[in-house]
Design a protein around this motif. Structure first.
Motif, PDB file in Angstrom:
ATOM      1  N   GLU A  18      33.636  46.184  38.032  1.00 46.03           N
ATOM      2  CA  GLU A  18      34.080  47.467  37.667  1.00 46.03           C
ATOM      3  C   GLU A  18      35.660  47.452  37.587  1.00 46.03           C
ATOM      4  N   ALA A  19      36.205  47.961  36.422  1.00 45.15           N
ATOM      5  CA  ALA A  19      37.621  48.145  36.385  1.00 45.15           C
ATOM      6  C   ALA A  19      38.039  49.203  37.536  1.00 45.15           C
ATOM      7  N   GLY A  20      39.295  48.690  37.987  1.00 46.57           N
ATOM      8  CA  GLY A  20      39.902  49.426  39.266  1.00 46.57           C
ATOM      9  C   GLY A  20      39.389  49.449  40.382  1.00 46.57           C
ATOM     10  N   LEU A  21      38.126  48.245  40.550  1.00 45.15           N
ATOM     11  CA  LEU A  21      37.466  48.303  41.973  1.00 45.15           C
ATOM     12  C   LEU A  21      38.433  47.819  43.062  1.00 45.15           C
ATOM     13  N   LEU A  22      39.460  47.256  42.926  1.00 44.77           N
ATOM     14  CA  LEU A  22      40.473  46.725  44.034  1.00 44.77           C
ATOM     15  C   LEU A  22      40.687  48.027  44.818  1.00 44.77           C
ATOM     16  N   ASP A 162      37.264  42.856  39.743  1.00 45.50           N
ATOM     17  CA  ASP A 162      38.215  44.079  39.132  1.00 45.50           C
ATOM     18  C   ASP A 162      38.541  43.403  37.952  1.00 45.50           C
ATOM     19  N   ASP A 164      40.855  44.655  35.785  1.00 50.13           N
ATOM     20  CA  ASP A 164      41.964  45.245  35.587  1.00 50.13           C
ATOM     21  C   ASP A 164      43.102  44.107  36.474  1.00 50.13           C
ATOM     22  N   THR A 212      35.136  42.902  30.051  1.00 51.15           N
ATOM     23  CA  THR A 212      33.983  43.075  30.827  1.00 51.15           C
ATOM     24  C   THR A 212      32.735  42.535  30.542  1.00 51.15           C
TER      25      THR A 212
END
Length: 362
Positions: A18-22, A162, A164, A212
């Motif tokens: 998922e984007a922004g997962l960090l 992530d 991103d 993704t």
């Protein structure tokens, strides 16, 4: 969020993408929290991301190692294990590997031997690590004799991806990782190779949907193969080594240095595997040409010349003799009958490989 399960019985785990997962990693790590703080292992290139993660994990310790392939060494393995022991790591603790394939391999191997085995979580920060090395449990360090010759199978407890994080990568690093993406199409998925031809450039330019999709598709492909053949005993998982026998020889010739990144070696190795298959009459020449053309369009090495290799075929074959896949004096090769039709061949004559390599432009 996309979740890909890696089905390995009591060693099963999820890969979450998922984007922004960090920024939200703490909630996913919560089930592994114990009384002692988490330990994050990273390298100098990824240190800012480690600070971001540590800020969400109370009391987290950060161990920062040098960046680069040379970090996968006995000396750094000793440094890391000694530091983990100083911090009081216990068998049920989880060490976090935050970085590319080098950090993931080193941390995975260190935790496989520390106190006869403790746990780790992978948070890969490069495209190559996100689509390949963070999934499947292969861990290792390099030795003077060759790449990844000292290691163990040790599965992570969780992989958090992530996309991103790729925004901060140099384009060369992203392109090198892309070699492992297109590999899944070349192995057994012609439709995905066609997708790569149409969308690879957008992926490298940072298109979120392309990125993704490529990561999720690649992880699902690897998870399926690993679930069928976790320890490479039936030959199925060996297909994931497409391009690696040639590629590792090229890397060895450059001293496993930044002169040729791992993914660049794999790219050239895949093109050489297809070219050799065509030379042997196994694969249509147009398929070998098509593979090389796509890699060239992406900006990846696709032969010895673009990989910067001038060594003789005999010298490159000598590097291959140190390959960990050697079995009773025979080196299995991943060859192809066409795009999406890779197979394992245990009858290849190394003298023919040397002759083929000598024919290649330099």
């Amino acid at each position: 969020m996309k979740t890909v399960p890696v089905a390995l019985g009591d060693r099963s785990y999820d890969v979450r993408i998922e984007a922004g997962l960090l920024a939200r990693a703490a909630e996913h790590l919560a089930p592994f929290a114990r009384k002692r703080p988490f330990v994050i292992v990273t390298d100098t290139n990824v240190a800012p991301h480690a600070q971001t993660l540590a800020a969400t994990l109370p009391g987290a310790e950060i161990i920062t190692l040098p960046a680069g392939e040379s970090t996968k060494s006995w000396a750094n393995l000793e440094t890391l294990t000694d530091r983990l022991l100083e911090l009081g790591i216990e068998r049920n603790d989880h060490v976090i590997a935050l970085g590319g394939g080098v950090i993931g391999d080193l941390v995975g191997f260190a935790t496989s031997i520390l106190k006869r085995g403790c746990n780790f979580v992978q948070i890969p920060t490069t495209l190559l690590a996100q689509v390949d090395s963070s999934v499947g449990g292969k861990t290792a360090i390099n030795s003077a004799a060759g790449k990844n010759l000292i290691g163990a199978f040790h599965q992570p407890s969780l992989v958090l991806i992530d996309p991103d994080l790729l925004d901060t990568l140099p384009r060369r690093e992203t392109a090198a990782g892309y070699a492992e993406v297109v590999k899944y199409g070349l192995i057994d998925d012609f439709a995905f190779f066609e997708w790569c031809e149409g969308n690879g450039a957008a992926l490298l330019d940072g298109d979120p949907q392309a990125r993704t999709h490529a990561i999720a598709h690649s992880v699902a492909a690897k998870a399926r193969i690993v679930a069928e053949d976790e320890r490479e005993t039936t030959g199925k998982r060996a297909l994931l080594n497409l391009g690696h026998t040639f590629g590792h020889a090229l890397e060895a010739e450059t001293g496993f240095s930044d002169a040729l990144l791992h993914g660049e070696g794999v790219a050239a190795g895949m093109a050489l595997a297809f070219a050799f298959s065509a030379r042997q009459g196994l694969c249509p020449g147009r398929d070998a040409t098509r593979v090389a053309a796509h890699l060239a369009a992406i900006g990846l090495p696709h032969d010895l010349k673009t990989a910067g290799i001038t060594a003789s075929g005999a010298r490159l074959v000598e590097h291959m003799l140190h390959d960990k896949k050697m079995d009773a004096g025979t080196l299995p090769f991943l060859l192809a009958r066409g795009i999406g039709q890779t197979y394992l061949d245990k009858t290849v004559d190394l003298a023919e490989v040397a002759a083929f390599l000598d024919e290649q432009p330099r």
